[in-house]
Design an enzyme around this catalytic site. Structure first.
Site, PDB file in Angstrom:
ATOM      1  CE1 TYR A 516      67.399 -15.491  28.561  1.00  0.00           C
ATOM      2  CE2 TYR A 516      66.903 -16.651  30.456  1.00  0.00           C
ATOM      3  CZ  TYR A 516      66.977 -15.436  29.829  1.00  0.00           C
ATOM      4  OH  TYR A 516      66.705 -14.238  30.679  1.00  0.00           O
ATOM      5  CB  SER A 596      67.949 -11.442  26.866  1.00  0.00           C
ATOM      6  OG  SER A 596      67.694 -10.292  27.861  1.00  0.00           O
ATOM      7  CG  ASP A 679      66.953  -3.944  24.121  1.00  0.00           C
ATOM      8  OD1 ASP A 679      66.195  -4.126  25.100  1.00  0.00           O
ATOM      9  OD2 ASP A 679      67.594  -5.070  23.919  1.00  0.00           O
ATOM     10  CG  HIS A 714      65.072  -7.400  25.197  1.00  0.00           C
ATOM     11  ND1 HIS A 714      66.420  -7.174  25.249  1.00  0.00           N
ATOM     12  CD2 HIS A 714      64.668  -8.792  25.865  1.00  0.00           C
ATOM     13  CE1 HIS A 714      66.844  -8.182  26.068  1.00  0.00           C
ATOM     14  NE2 HIS A 714      65.957  -8.787  26.459  1.00  0.00           N
TER      15      HIS A 714
END
Length: 743
Positions: A516, A596, A679, A714
């Site tokens: 991430y 993301s 999303d 999302h």
């Protein structure tokens, strides 16, 4: 405001000011895909039919930005898929192509069955106590959504209060899911938020606990809100004005305010309690101290951990004085509310302490003297992440080397005991109120679904509350924490999970690397049924705690944002190189995945090192770094990414923006891009434009596909059946191109 994906566990848009220079639409062209080909896999498996990509319109849009002519031929894909027939048709064709390809994959059906079996166990959320009642959610195993239940006393029988699995029967309401829920202090009412089709918009509802009757309340346009009960008859919450018609899922949002709602009245009667008209872009969240004496309003202007804190005195179930008292008036530091007792409020803050410390703020309700601040527990080498007051004890959660642990102290910060576990994992939860004799927490790891325990705060005795019964043996797996050098020599930690027999034999295997690296989000050990299916099949799972995350305090976060963002990519690339060098990941058998901000990470490193990876799954990623601030809450992310309206930031963003840095004629890995049609945090246009550019480039013979989930957003709130289906598709795709043999 949510970051672009914490991917729970835990997520992106920012662009330039109005274009300076010529821009024009001229003749359009259509990219016609080549015919279906057959080729040997990268891993040398059986030949396989590859898809023909649907045709994609390519416009001649050129913009001149900071001295560079920049093409954006697929901007037409930014139109809302729900309202644009052309975009909807393109998405349908892409889904048809990917569905046909995924249906051929060997082992996909077996994976779906395996994931389903790994979900098939009874699980509970952490209980919350209110008025002698215990509230929690329960999933019997394969229910699409967990059911909110209540017990009369700890030993009572659970009674269903809200079953969101029945909501689909109401016409015209979309796919509604249960999000947050908060019981009133006396336990007579529960306010909860409904999510529709995975959107970040929420509707606040109220249920009467004694009768189980849903009340008439429907409070619309809440987004990233907490609920703070003021007595048992009303609550504070945050919402935006209603967005323009047709723009709810794309338009930027402004003018968030805190409102008071009295149960039994319409939303039109709600009272605006707090707003910042001079700062229309600010985000506000509100909570109420357990004794009901103070409303705490924390405001922010971006995802950077900088916030203001104001408090409002409360009395007799209403706001006594709407004039807020400032505790932290300047947006310079982070503040996390812990609890309040009388005129004392406890906060965790990084003011003067990059790893955070615990402070107590003493207030004067008369307003005659300013708040005073006292340090209760100073900064340590570990990051203080969260805290609560339960009974007459402080329970504090710390992050250490990417995992969490908890300690118990008295209210003056003097240690009483540590809460320890005998394995690599995360202990979290510890909810409760002052005066409560107990708290509940959970322990979870990569090979251990959450087990919930009750802690007696007076004696320290720990007893199980809900321990899952599993279809596999956690002891069959090894969880290691290793470290590796990044490009600049920085040591970066990484978890490696695999079968014990695989580790003992030192055999390289197909590996899935996850990352991430943004928004101060810490990735800690946690369970996933989808990941466990990969492990059960003999694969390796690795999680790299790269720079930009929140695992090691402010310096680690700063080292992976703005002009330092390349460090995140270098760390992730170095993680892949380490796994192969150490014989953990098979050569030609490394897959990468991220969601993301992590989806952007995956796409960026593919552009920089396409040779390193066999397959990739960028999920709900931020792909156009030059326009991310144009949609929904994207402007909040400029403190992480930089603003495309500033030349220095624009040049950094331009250097790694996935959409703008695809390398024609490079041999790219197999890529399955996943997103969802609703999303509204990272709008799906990011993935649409990126896939269109991938398919138009000459990137070798491996497939580059798009999978778009319908009635989903999302990530949060996705029903179990969708999680199982998408998980099987993604894992089967990654297994195909890494050589992981599936039964």
């Amino acid at each position: 405001m949510p970051a672009p994906g914490a991917m729970a566990r835990e997520e992106a848009e920012a662009l330039a000011a109005p274009v300076r220079g010529p821009s024009s639409y001229s003749a359009t062209t259509t990219v016609q895909p080549s015919a279906t080909e057959r080729m040997p896999d990268r891993a040398g498996i059986t030949t396989f039919s590859l898809p023909s990509y649907p045709p994609t319109r390519r416009d001649s849009l050129i913009e001149h930005q900071f001295g560079e002519d920049l093409a954006d031929p697929y901007r037409w894909l930014e139109a809302d898929v729900r309202s644009s027939p052309e975009v909807a048709g393109w998405v349908a064709q892409q889904n048809a192509a990917s569905s046909a390809y995924l249906a051929q994959l060997p082992g996909r059906d077996a994976l779906r069955d395996k994931i389903r079996s790994l979900f098939a166990y009874e699980r509970f959320s952490l209980p919350r106590k209110a008025g002698g009642r215990y509230f929690y959610t329960r999933n019997s195993g394969l229910q699409n959504q967990a059911v909110l239940q209540v017990r009369e006393g700890l030993e009572g029988e659970g009674r269903t209060l809200v079953d969101p699995n029945t909501w689909g029967s109401e016409p015209g309401q979309g796919l509604r899911t249960l999000d947050a829920w908060v019981p009133s202090p006396g336990g007579s009412l529960v306010a909860f938020t409904q999510q529709r089709d995975g959107s970040d918009w929420r509707t606040v509802r109220v249920v009467d606990v004694a009768s189980g009757k849903m009340l008439d309340e429907r409070l619309e346009w809440a987004n990233d809100t907490a609920i703070g009960w003021v007595g048992d008859s009303g609550f504070l919450y945050a919402r935006y004005p209603e967005p323009p018609a047709g723009e709810a899922y794309r338009a930027q949002v402004f003018d968030k305010a805190i409102w008071f709602h009295r149960v039994g009245t319409p939303q039109s009667a709600d009272i605006k309690v707090f707003a910042t008209p001079d700062h229309r872009d600010w985000n506000h969240r509100v909570t109420v101290s357990s004794d009901g004496r103070w409303a705490i309003i924390i405001s922010s202007a971006s995802t950077l951990p900088r916030r203001t804190v104001r408090v409002i005195p409360l009395e007799r179930g209403k706001a006594q004085d709407l004039t807020a008292i400032s505790i932290a008036p300047e947006m310079t530091d982070d503040w996390k509310f812990v609890e309040g007792l009388g005129d004392h409020l406890w906060f965790i803050t990084n003011a003067g302490a990059p790893h955070y410390r615990l402070v107590r703020v003493d207030l004067d309700r008369s307003g005659k003297s300013s708040p005073s601040l006292n340090v209760v527990i100073g900064e340590t080498d570990d990051t203080l992440d969260a805290g609560r007051i339960v009974g007459n004890r402080l329970i504090l959660s710390y992050l250490q080397h990417g995992a969490s642990y908890a300690v118990v102290t008295d209210l003056k910060g003097r240690p009483k005991r540590a809460i320890t576990v005998g394995a690599i994992g995360s202990a979290s939860g510890f909810g409760g109120r002052p005066g409560d004799p107990e708290t509940f927490y959970q322990f979870s790891s990569f090979n251990q679904p959450p087990a919930i325990f009750r802690l007696d705060t007076r004696t320290g005795e720990v007893t199980p509350f809900a321990v899952p019964h599993l279809s596999f043996n956690p002891d069959d797996y090894v969880v290691e924490q290793r470290s590796f050098p990044s490009k600049d020599g920085t040591r970066v930690p990484m978890y490696v999970v695999r079968k014990r027999s695989l580790a003992a034999s030192s055999t390289a295997a197909p590996a899935l690397l996850y990352g991430y690296g943004g928004f101060d989000v810490a990735l800690t050990p946690g369970y996933s049924a989808v990941r466990m299916a990969w492990l059960e099949a003999g694969g390796v799972f690795a999680l790299a705690n790269i720079r930009g995350g929140g695992e090691f305090g402010r310096a680690w976060y700063d080292a992976g944002r703005l002009a330092n963002k390349q460090n995140s990519f270098d760390d992730f690339i170095a993680a892949g190189e380490y796994l192969i060098k150490e014989g953990i990941a098979a050569k030609g058998g490394l897959a990468i995945q991220g969601g993301s901000n992590g989806g952007m990470l995956v796409a960026a490193v593919i552009n920089q090192r396409p040779d390193l990876f066999a397959a990739a799954n960028p999920d709900v990623g931020v792909m156009d770094m030059l326009r991310f601030d144009r949609f929904t809450s994207g402007r909040f992310w400029v403190d992480d990414y930089g603003s495309p309206s500033r030349e220095a930031d624009w040049r950094v963003l331009r250097s790694y923006s996935p959409y703008h840095n695809i390398r024609p004629r490079a041999d790219y890995p197999a890529i399955l891009v996943t997103t969802a049609d609703t999303d509204d945090r990272v709008v799906p246009a990011h993935s649409f434009k990126y896939v269109a550019a991938l398919q138009a480039a000459d990137l070798g013979l491996r497939p580059h596909l798009l999978r778009v989930e319908a009635q989903a957003g999302h990530g949060p709130g996705k029903p179990i059946d969708k999680v199982i289906a998408s998980g099987a598709d993604v894992l089967a795709f990654l297994a195909k191109w890494t050589g992981l043999a599936l039964e």
